[in-house]
Design a protein around this motif. Structure first.
Motif, short mmCIF file in Angstrom:
data_model
loop_
_atom_site.label_atom_id
_atom_site.label_comp_id
_atom_site.label_asym_id
_atom_site.label_seq_id
_atom_site.Cartn_x
_atom_site.Cartn_y
_atom_site.Cartn_z
N ALA A 34 -53.49 -63.75 76.77
CA ALA A 34 -53.24 -63.55 75.34
C ALA A 34 -52.06 -62.59 75.16
O ALA A 34 -51.71 -61.82 76.06
CB ALA A 34 -54.48 -62.96 74.66
N GLU A 73 -57.24 -64.81 71.61
CA GLU A 73 -56.70 -64.03 70.50
C GLU A 73 -55.55 -64.75 69.79
O GLU A 73 -54.53 -64.14 69.43
CB GLU A 73 -56.23 -62.66 70.99
CG GLU A 73 -57.34 -61.84 71.64
CD GLU A 73 -56.84 -60.51 72.20
OE1 GLU A 73 -55.70 -60.11 71.86
OE2 GLU A 73 -57.58 -59.89 72.98
N GLY A 240 -48.72 -66.27 72.10
CA GLY A 240 -50.09 -66.78 71.99
C GLY A 240 -50.32 -67.69 70.81
O GLY A 240 -51.36 -68.34 70.72
#
Length: 285
Positions: A34, A73, A240
């Motif tokens: 992430a 995330e 991400g």
């Protein structure tokens, strides 16, 4: 590299898939797959690690060892509509002159083999095999020529969609795209250096063994660089973030007559070089 997240839902650990198909534990080096781990510098640090030095995780991935979404995330899950001309035709819509951009809520993200839950009172839950693009370096108003420098890697996405909420109700497509479990991602993210041409990958999807989608990313209207550049003009893309890039023909809506998920089905899908997913479909509660 093939980066992944393994373990129980909500408690996944970072890992990588080695050349022997074993999961190696990365939790001694990073907290998650992430954020900054996906930047060019972050990926270079992971490449410097000898996989043989990492602990082997017990169990076979996707066969007893659960994999979560390959990216953790996720702050933005951006989707592109009607990005295959033949899919636009089967949907009865014109090929867009600019990318059609909408949201999939991040709360819909699940692992590649987790169950899909049909929403209460859903009548038209559908499937869509798609190429997912994972952002690495932050991107704001980047050119197409520079766009690929901002891509960390690629993954398989099933853009599960509820067509009544998407098309027949007032408002935007978002409503039909973000129900819980409507965003299986993975099984792993393959770094961009291992996929030199993301616009020439075979892709397929089957429901209960019947192949409905059998296409290729080479028929995308807007390619990866064009999509990353376009999205970066209307928002800052962050490490991400995931862009899912549209689907080839063969969705349930396009069948004659249309075919929709009712519960009890098994969906299998995959993209060349990026792995496969398998989902059980649960009936509406």
């Amino acid at each position: 590299m093939k980066l992944l997240r393994y373990g129980p839902a909500g408690a996944e650990k970072p890992g990588l898939l080695d050349d022997d198909g074993q999961v190696r534990d990365l939790s001694g080096h990073v907290k998650d797959i992430a954020g900054d781990v996906l930047t060019p510098a972050g990926l270079d640090k992971l490449r410097a690690i000898d996989p043989a030095s990492l602990p082997v995780v017990k169990g076979k991935p996707q066969d007893g060892l659960r994999l979560g979404a390959c990216v953790g995330e996720v702050r933005k899950f951006i989707a592109i509509g009607l990005n295959y001309a033949d899919h636009a035709a089967e949907s009865g819509m014109d090929v867009p002159s600019e990318p059609v951009v909408f949201n999939k809520w991040t709360s819909c993200i699940v692992g590649p083999d987790d169950d899909i839950q049909i929403p209460r009172e859903s009548k038209k839950t559908d499937w869509e095999i798609e190429l997912g693009v994972v952002i690495g370096a932050p991107a704001s108003d980047v050119s197409e020529a520079e766009a690929m420098k901002h891509v960390a890697g690629y993954c398989v996405v099933n853009d599960v969609s509820e067509r009544e909420w998407q098309i027949e109700r007032t408002g935007t497509w978002d409503k039909g795209k973000g129900f819980d479990t409507f965003g299986p991602i993975g099984p792993w993210m393959v770094t961009a250096d291992e996929i030199p041409n993301p616009e020439n990958l075979a892709m397929w999807l089957e429901v209960d063994g019947k192949r409905y989608q059998d296409g290729s990313t080479k028929t995308m209207v807007f390619g990866v660089a064009a999509l990353v550049s376009y999205c970066s003009r209307i928002m800052t893309l962050l490490p991400g973030d995931v862009i899912t890039t549209g689907t080839p023909p063969g969705v349930g809506l396009g069948q004659k007559p249309p075919v929709f998920l009712r519960g009890g089905e098994t969906i299998r899908l995959g993209i060349e070089g990026l792995g496969e997913q398998t989902q059980k479909v649960l009936p509406a509660k």
